[in-house]
Scaffold this motif. Structure first.
Motif, mmCIF file in Angstrom:
data_model
loop_
_atom_site.group_PDB
_atom_site.id
_atom_site.type_symbol
_atom_site.label_atom_id
_atom_site.label_comp_id
_atom_site.label_asym_id
_atom_site.label_seq_id
_atom_site.Cartn_x
_atom_site.Cartn_y
_atom_site.Cartn_z
ATOM 1 N N ILE A 27 0.817 -1.207 0.000
ATOM 2 C CA ILE A 27 0.000 0.000 0.000
ATOM 3 C C ILE A 27 0.858 1.267 0.000
ATOM 4 C CG2 ILE A 27 -1.947 -1.159 1.105
ATOM 5 C CD1 ILE A 27 -1.187 0.104 3.734
ATOM 6 N N GLY A 28 0.238 2.354 -0.465
ATOM 7 C CA GLY A 28 0.904 3.653 -0.452
ATOM 8 C C GLY A 28 2.163 3.675 -1.298
ATOM 9 N N PHE A 29 3.176 4.358 -0.788
ATOM 10 C CA PHE A 29 4.454 4.458 -1.482
ATOM 11 C C PHE A 29 5.327 3.220 -1.267
ATOM 12 C CE2 PHE A 29 3.368 9.006 -1.129
ATOM 13 C CZ PHE A 29 3.591 9.408 -2.443
ATOM 14 N N ASP A 79 -0.444 0.068 -6.279
ATOM 15 C CA ASP A 79 -0.728 -0.071 -4.848
ATOM 16 C C ASP A 79 -2.090 -0.702 -4.582
ATOM 17 O OD1 ASP A 79 -1.710 2.382 -5.982
ATOM 18 O OD2 ASP A 79 -2.235 3.051 -3.974
ATOM 19 N N LYS A 98 -4.199 -5.945 4.006
ATOM 20 C CA LYS A 98 -3.881 -5.361 2.709
ATOM 21 C C LYS A 98 -4.556 -6.197 1.623
ATOM 22 C CE LYS A 98 0.691 -3.817 4.298
ATOM 23 N NZ LYS A 98 2.158 -3.880 4.055
ATOM 24 N N ALA A 135 1.018 4.466 -4.806
ATOM 25 C CA ALA A 135 0.268 5.453 -4.014
ATOM 26 C C ALA A 135 -0.829 6.183 -4.774
ATOM 27 C CB ALA A 135 1.240 6.462 -3.393
ATOM 28 N N GLU A 137 -3.956 5.308 -4.376
ATOM 29 C CA GLU A 137 -5.021 5.364 -3.378
ATOM 30 C C GLU A 137 -4.754 6.423 -2.312
ATOM 31 O OE1 GLU A 137 -7.731 3.956 -3.749
ATOM 32 O OE2 GLU A 137 -7.419 2.250 -5.085
ATOM 33 N N GLY A 138 -3.640 7.054 -2.381
ATOM 34 C CA GLY A 138 -3.250 8.109 -1.452
ATOM 35 C C GLY A 138 -1.829 7.831 -0.967
ATOM 36 N N PRO A 139 -1.052 8.911 -0.802
ATOM 37 C CA PRO A 139 -1.399 10.332 -0.920
ATOM 38 C C PRO A 139 -1.022 10.968 -2.248
ATOM 39 C CG PRO A 139 0.616 10.113 0.326
ATOM 40 C CD PRO A 139 0.208 8.712 -0.061
#
Length: 390
Positions: A27-29, A79, A98, A135, A137-139
């Motif tokens: 997830i994310g970065f 991600d 996840k 990322a 899905e954010g940020p």
């Protein structure tokens, strides 16, 4: 023309890639293992120009065509989401909390398959830049990749991306010129009062009553301040306050999501949210601290590139399977940052019936992966034909 035969020929390989990615979500970065898998495949395809560590774990690869020409960018997000999977599949997520519930495992697979085909055939001029982004899905990995010069460094002329669409017929395409997805901002309001005993409310300044009034007043922005022809969503999604039934708390917290297309509507909403929160709080003898976090901008498709992409999609799946004027929606997408910098198009690829996006039972339909990969490959060949080709 339909699905490219060569791509259809390694459909089983694509399924294996996708299911490996599905079982190992990040997830994310923090998509480093996913990026390593992508790099390993790209190297197997004989692609030598590979950049890693962009936006922490993003990957950019360049495939050189035959002869001079422009540069087209193709993007896939990598991600997953922070949620538990309930599919019961034998390749379900092995990572607690996840899950690939938005199809990014499929997006990555389709771009890998296109890369394999393009690296084998080189049936195009100029070059292709493959963008594997963390990322979404954010940020906002797309914003960071743009800021780190992915498009400018490689002189990308145009950019394209696909997203799976559950509920739409399998193997169909949908897009539209202009706005296709909304801008998204987040509202945070801390309502500061004076707490005390629940039996003596007159000795307090109750933030709970004020918070409820603010939430109700916010809805008037949509019904009374907006032109009915302008799309706008303001959804209050969180109210947190209190700790016991006999304690009036010191503060309350309100959270909301804001979805707009027009910068003018967005500016009006931001102004009115502050006015409504401050004024309502003052009327209740409390104070409101308002913060609005700017999120992804609206996703705006270029008219000419959208028409071109729709034509390519028709070549792959037939005219009846392409909707080129779909209704725009209030979801958001950080591919918008790339479309702010370069003309291009964002399209949806139907995957048939089943649980929707961000649902714990969602699973990408492997049958449509060759369709998406063929679209990407043919897009390149049509956009950048070799001399004498059509």
């Amino acid at each position: 023309m339909a699905v490219i035969n060569r791509i259809a020929g390694f459909a089983d390989e694509m399924t294996a890639w996708r299911r490996h990615l599905h079982a190992h979500p990040e997830i994310g970065f923090d998509c480093h293992e996913t990026a390593a898998f992508v790099v390993e495949r790209l190297q197997e395809f004989g692609i030598e120009k590979i950049e890693t560590g962009i936006a922490e774990s993003g990957v950019v690869a360049v495939i050189e065509g035959q002869g001079d020409g422009p540069c087209i960018g193709l993007r896939a997000d990598m991600d997953a989401l922070p949620m538990e999977e309930v599919t019961g599949l034998d390749y379900a997520s092995k990572m607690p909390g996840k899950m690939h519930a938005c199809g990014h495992d499929g997006h990555t697979t389709m771009l890998l398959a296109a890369a394999k085909y393009l690296a084998e055939t080189r049936n195009f001029a100029g070059k292709v830049v493959l963008i594997f982004q963390p990322a979404e899905e954010g940020p906002g990995g797309g914003r960071v990749m743009v800021e780190e010069g992915v498009l400018s460094r490689h002189a990308v002329d145009q950019v394209y991306a696909l997203h799976t669409l559950p509920g739409a017929p399998e193997g169909t395409f949908e897009t539209t010129p202009g706005p296709i997805m909304a801008a998204v901002d987040s509202l945070h309001v801390d309502v500061i009062g004076q707490g005390g005993h629940g039996a003596f409310p007159h000795e307090t300044r109750d933030p709970v009553i004020a918070a409820v009034a603010i939430v109700q007043a916010i809805q008037t922005i949509v019904t009374r301040n907006r032109n009915p022809l302008d799309d706008l969503v303001i959804s209050v999604t969180q109210i947190h306050t209190g700790s016991a039934d006999n304690i009036i708390p010191e503060s309350a917290y309100i959270n909301a999501t804001i979805r707009t297309f027009s910068p003018e509507v967005q500016a009006m909403v931001h102004r009115r949210l502050r006015e409504v929160a401050d004024g309502t709080a003052a009327a209740h003898g409390v104070r409101a601290e308002v913060r609005i976090d700017l999120g992804y901008p609206a996703t705006l498709n270029d008219g000419e590139k959208t028409s071109f992409a729709a034509d390519v999609a028709r070549e792959v799946v037939g005219a009846d399977a392409v909707i080129a004027d779909r209704t725009r929606e209030m979801g958001a997408e950080d591919f918008s940052y790339m479309l702010q910098e370069r003309p291009g198009c964002y399209l949806f690829l139907g995957q048939g019936e089943g649980p929707g996006l961000h649902h714990p039972g969602f699973n990408f339909n492997d049958a449509v992966a060759p369709v998406g990969a063929s679209f990407f490959a043919r897009l390149v060949e049509r956009a950048q034909p070799m001399s004498g080709a059509n």
